[in-house]
Motif scaffolding. Structure first.
Motif, PDB file in Angstrom:
ATOM      1  N   ASP A   1       8.223   8.679   9.346  1.00  0.00           N
ATOM      2  CA  ASP A   1       7.199   8.750   8.059  1.00  0.00           C
ATOM      3  C   ASP A   1       6.453   9.444   9.572  1.00  0.00           C
ATOM      4  O   ASP A   1       4.697  10.506   8.527  1.00  0.00           O
ATOM      5  CB  ASP A   1       6.960   7.483   8.154  1.00  0.00           C
ATOM      6  CG  ASP A   1       7.740   6.466   7.129  1.00  0.00           C
ATOM      7  OD1 ASP A   1       7.973   5.513   7.604  1.00  0.00           O
ATOM      8  OD2 ASP A   1       7.899   6.964   6.268  1.00  0.00           O
TER       9      ASP A   1
ATOM     10  N   ILE B   1      -4.182   3.979   4.278  1.00  0.00           N
ATOM     11  CA  ILE B   1      -3.529   5.498   2.908  1.00  0.00           C
ATOM     12  C   ILE B   1      -3.098   6.652   2.991  1.00  0.00           C
ATOM     13  O   ILE B   1      -3.841   7.508   3.301  1.00  0.00           O
ATOM     14  CB  ILE B   1      -5.284   5.588   2.144  1.00  0.00           C
ATOM     15  CG1 ILE B   1      -5.578   4.210   1.675  1.00  0.00           C
ATOM     16  CG2 ILE B   1      -5.042   5.955   0.569  1.00  0.00           C
ATOM     17  CD1 ILE B   1      -6.831   3.817   1.190  1.00  0.00           C
ATOM     18  N   PRO B   2      -2.313   6.707   1.934  1.00  0.00           N
ATOM     19  CA  PRO B   2      -1.805   8.406   2.353  1.00  0.00           C
ATOM     20  C   PRO B   2      -2.007   9.378   2.054  1.00  0.00           C
ATOM     21  O   PRO B   2      -3.090   9.324   1.538  1.00  0.00           O
ATOM     22  CB  PRO B   2      -0.076   7.975   1.414  1.00  0.00           C
ATOM     23  CG  PRO B   2       0.674   6.861   1.332  1.00  0.00           C
ATOM     24  CD  PRO B   2      -1.049   6.360   1.551  1.00  0.00           C
TER      25      PRO B   2
ATOM     26  N   GLU C   1       1.154  11.624  -2.748  1.00  0.00           N
ATOM     27  CA  GLU C   1       2.232  11.145  -2.833  1.00  0.00           C
ATOM     28  C   GLU C   1       3.830  12.117  -3.153  1.00  0.00           C
ATOM     29  O   GLU C   1       3.362  13.157  -3.335  1.00  0.00           O
ATOM     30  CB  GLU C   1       2.243  10.236  -3.521  1.00  0.00           C
ATOM     31  CG  GLU C   1       2.011   8.586  -3.453  1.00  0.00           C
ATOM     32  CD  GLU C   1       2.396   7.847  -3.248  1.00  0.00           C
ATOM     33  OE1 GLU C   1       2.011   7.212  -2.380  1.00  0.00           O
ATOM     34  OE2 GLU C   1       3.701   7.433  -3.910  1.00  0.00           O
TER      35      GLU C   1
ATOM     36  N   SER D   1       7.539   9.086  -2.955  1.00  0.00           N
ATOM     37  CA  SER D   1       7.379   8.815  -1.279  1.00  0.00           C
ATOM     38  C   SER D   1       6.076   8.795  -0.416  1.00  0.00           C
ATOM     39  O   SER D   1       5.325  10.142  -1.092  1.00  0.00           O
ATOM     40  CB  SER D   1       8.347   9.839  -0.342  1.00  0.00           C
ATOM     41  OG  SER D   1       9.468   9.130  -0.935  1.00  0.00           O
ATOM     42  N   PRO D   2       5.259   8.207  -0.033  1.00  0.00           N
ATOM     43  CA  PRO D   2       3.978   8.069   1.167  1.00  0.00           C
ATOM     44  C   PRO D   2       3.600   9.376   2.367  1.00  0.00           C
ATOM     45  O   PRO D   2       4.853   9.519   3.087  1.00  0.00           O
ATOM     46  CB  PRO D   2       3.609   7.163   1.133  1.00  0.00           C
ATOM     47  CG  PRO D   2       5.064   6.720   1.578  1.00  0.00           C
ATOM     48  CD  PRO D   2       6.452   6.974   0.305  1.00  0.00           C
TER      49      PRO D   2
ATOM     50  N   ASN E   1       1.439  10.488   4.932  1.00  0.00           N
ATOM     51  CA  ASN E   1       0.125  10.294   5.566  1.00  0.00           C
ATOM     52  C   ASN E   1      -0.101  11.096   6.685  1.00  0.00           C
ATOM     53  O   ASN E   1       0.530  10.532   7.783  1.00  0.00           O
ATOM     54  CB  ASN E   1       0.419   9.079   5.696  1.00  0.00           C
ATOM     55  CG  ASN E   1      -0.564   8.562   5.791  1.00  0.00           C
ATOM     56  OD1 ASN E   1      -1.762   8.806   6.811  1.00  0.00           O
ATOM     57  ND2 ASN E   1      -0.776   6.589   6.125  1.00  0.00           N
TER      58      ASN E   1
ATOM     59  N   TYR F   1      -0.520   9.114   9.904  1.00  0.00           N
ATOM     60  CA  TYR F   1       0.835   7.717   9.882  1.00  0.00           C
ATOM     61  C   TYR F   1       0.683   6.677  10.774  1.00  0.00           C
ATOM     62  O   TYR F   1       0.054   5.916  11.259  1.00  0.00           O
ATOM     63  CB  TYR F   1       2.431   8.219   9.902  1.00  0.00           C
ATOM     64  CG  TYR F   1       3.194   7.171   9.731  1.00  0.00           C
ATOM     65  CD1 TYR F   1       4.011   6.130   9.049  1.00  0.00           C
ATOM     66  CD2 TYR F   1       4.001   7.105  11.532  1.00  0.00           C
ATOM     67  CE1 TYR F   1       4.360   4.837   9.397  1.00  0.00           C
ATOM     68  CE2 TYR F   1       5.087   5.867  11.053  1.00  0.00           C
ATOM     69  CZ  TYR F   1       4.658   4.820  10.582  1.00  0.00           C
ATOM     70  OH  TYR F   1       5.723   3.662  11.184  1.00  0.00           O
TER      71      TYR F   1
ATOM     72  N   SER G   1      -1.837   4.027  10.838  1.00  0.00           N
ATOM     73  CA  SER G   1      -1.934   3.216   9.974  1.00  0.00           C
ATOM     74  C   SER G   1      -1.295   2.023  10.406  1.00  0.00           C
ATOM     75  O   SER G   1      -0.889   2.076  11.123  1.00  0.00           O
ATOM     76  CB  SER G   1      -0.664   3.446   8.776  1.00  0.00           C
ATOM     77  OG  SER G   1       0.284   3.403   9.386  1.00  0.00           O
TER      78      SER G   1
ATOM     79  N   GLU H   1     -10.898   7.493   2.726  1.00  0.00           N
ATOM     80  CA  GLU H   1     -10.423   7.561   1.762  1.00  0.00           C
ATOM     81  C   GLU H   1     -11.160   8.417   0.902  1.00  0.00           C
ATOM     82  O   GLU H   1     -12.745   8.253   0.423  1.00  0.00           O
ATOM     83  CB  GLU H   1      -9.104   6.600   1.090  1.00  0.00           C
ATOM     84  CG  GLU H   1      -9.703   5.389   1.117  1.00  0.00           C
ATOM     85  CD  GLU H   1     -10.790   5.487   0.234  1.00  0.00           C
ATOM     86  OE1 GLU H   1      -9.838   5.930  -1.333  1.00  0.00           O
ATOM     87  OE2 GLU H   1     -11.781   4.717  -0.167  1.00  0.00           O
TER      88      GLU H   1
END
Ligand code: SF4
Length: 498
Positions: A136, A280-281, A284, A288-289, A291, A294, A297, A436
């Motif tokens: 990730d 929030i990614p 996508e 799959s995110p 980010n 990451y 997060s 975001e």
């Protein structure tokens, strides 16, 4: 603190993400296909190997070694402390975690399918955490290089998850706040000082300091714990050496170094400044995110807390003081901290490894400045923002005023950068530490209603373009606590204690 190329990271870690891979991904948007030449033979690439780490208590020096094929890498982290401090079990565990997480910067040079931990044993929890940290944390790197890392295997010895008996010596109330000089960590430092006596934690390169951090840090008047991080110089020559390159989850590495510094100084908590929207990614890909943030997060925070509980014991706290709060909430708090308005910086280029290329002022030309300006605009007077940006306030930009989105397509225009933040243009959110879409829209609408913004043409155009579009979150919702967090009551701001 942003997942930017800020404290501890270096620009080269960002640059060089292959244009070919980017073209592939943009051409074949959302599909991992056709890795570039070097990447294509990752299957035959030798494993990335953890070669081991060494502690020199006398010098407060942790040396981490890694290899992939013929390449050998060494990273050094220096944390000044009482020599005896390094003998404590929780400190040795923290050093091991730095070794495990810092490897990601060297793994990415070839991104092989296998990671060999060598003699370093991990618990099942740690192995699972590490795999997610790589997959990730490197999702953006994989996407921009057209690589599919999902087959990654982490091989190596296992150990049982026994937590050390003794809890850290110091009682509650000795937190350490990693400090990056931006809005988020300034708000955290001021929030935590209302509850306990924090110290700031600053990471820099040996013999180097970043004005962008040092100036606001001086304004806090708080004590500072420091660490120095020397990455392997080969990383600075990634392009010449044909290494793969791209974004790494540097906040994860900094978190581990902060935990080491806290344990060495007998502190009981590391308090991060990662806000709600960092979970929030950015986009996508096949569900799959990906980010950019990451390791800022909530998923990373929860997983790293699990690993710390298993190695440093249940009494050591790692949490983000901003987890349940939107960037709008943070901006409103920061607006009241006028003592920082002329020293804070949220700029990646302020941390350039080449001091001659380090930016010492706001230039107001990229996504980051557009976001900072937008999120502060509801709470600060237009004249104050014009002063803060030294006459380069992005919202005051007039060259695209009134132009319709369709006709621009010029990625130099600030209007289009604002539109990608507001989600009113096909291009996805920038790979940057920005809020975001819902937060940005709420900020634009709130700011456009200010009397002193009636004449800010670009802002009025952007706000008008939101007419008829769904308001994802109301300002009132974004100014209240949102979602899950791990903030202990002793550190919680009033908003959480009602
Ligand atoms: S616009 Fe300029 S000052 Fe602002 S973040 Fe970008 S490079 Fe830094």
């Amino acid at each position: 603190m942003s997942e930017r190329t800020g404290p501890g990271a270096d620009w080269s870690e960002e640059r060089g993400a292959s244009d070919e891979g980017r073209r592939r991904s943009e051409g074949g948007m959302r599909r991992w296909a056709g890795p570039r030449e070097r990447a294509e033979d990752t299957v035959s690439t030798p494993p990335f190997r953890y070669e081991g780490y060494h502690i020199d208590p006398g010098r407060g020096l942790l040396t981490c070694r890694y290899s992939v094929g013929e390449y050998r890498f060494t990273e050094q982290v220096t944390v000044p402390a009482e020599p005896g401090g390094w003998d404590r079990e929780e400190v040795r565990q923290a050093a091991r975690l730095v070794f495990l997480l810092a490897g990601v910067s060297y793994y990415k040079t070839a991104a092989p399918p296998v990671i060999d931990l060598g003699d370093t044993a991990v618990t099942d929890t740690e192995r699972e955490f590490l795999r997610s940290f790589y997959l990730d944390g490197l999702a953006e790197f994989g996407y921009r290089n057209g690589l599919d890392l999902s087959g990654l295997r982490i091989e190596g010895p296992s150990r049982s998850g026994s937590a050390p008996g003794a809890a850290p010596p110091a009682g509650p109330g000795r937190p350490l706040v990693p400090f990056g000089g931006g809005i988020d960590s300034i708000v955290t430092a001021e929030m935590i000082r209302e509850r306990a006596g924090p110290a700031l934690f600053i990471v820099s390169r040996p013999g180097d300091r970043f004005d962008a951090i040092e100036r606001p840090a001086a304004v806090t008047g708080l004590p500072i714990l420091r660490a120095e991080r020397e990455i392997d110089p080969q990383l600075l020559r990634s392009r010449d050496l044909g290494f793969l390159n791209g974004h790494v989850p540097v906040t994860g590495i900094i978190s581990a170094i902060a935990v080491l510094a806290a344990a060495l100084d007998g502190r009981d908590a590391v308090v991060m400044s990662n806000e709600w929207s960092a979970s929030i990614p950015t986009l996508e890909v096949n569900g799959s995110p990906v980010n950019h943030q990451y390791s800022k997060s909530g998923t990373f925070e929860a997983a790293f807390r699990g690993v710390l509980a298993g190695s440093l014991g249940p009494d050591f706290a790692y949490f983000s003081a901003l987890r349940p709060f939107s960037e709008l909430w943070v901006a409103r708090r920061f607006a009241a901290l006028t003592q920082y308005h002329d020293t804070f910086r949220s700029c990646n280029r302020a941390f350039h490894i080449d001091t001659s290329r380090r930016l010492d002022h706001w230039c107001g030309r990229c996504d980051k400045c557009c976001f900072i300006d937008l999120i502060l605009a509801p709470f600060l007077a237009a004249a104050d923002l014009e002063r803060i940006f030294g006459g380069h306030e992005p919202l005051a930009d007039s060259d695209m005023t009134g132009a319709s989105p369709a006709s621009t397509g010029d990625d130099g225009s600030l209007a289009d950068k604002f539109r990608s933040l507001l989600g009113t243009t096909p291009t996805s959110k920038p790979f940057e530490c920005v809020g975001e879409v819902g937060e940005c829209r709420a900020a634009a609408l709130l700011a456009a209603q200010r009397p002193d913004r009636a004449g800010t043409k670009l802002l009025q155009v952007l706000a008008a373009e939101l007419d008829g579009l769904p308001q994802l979150s109301t300002p009132a919702e974004l100014l209240r606590p949102l979602g899950r967090h791990f903030i202990p009551d002793i550190y919680a701001p009033d908003d959480l204690l009602v």
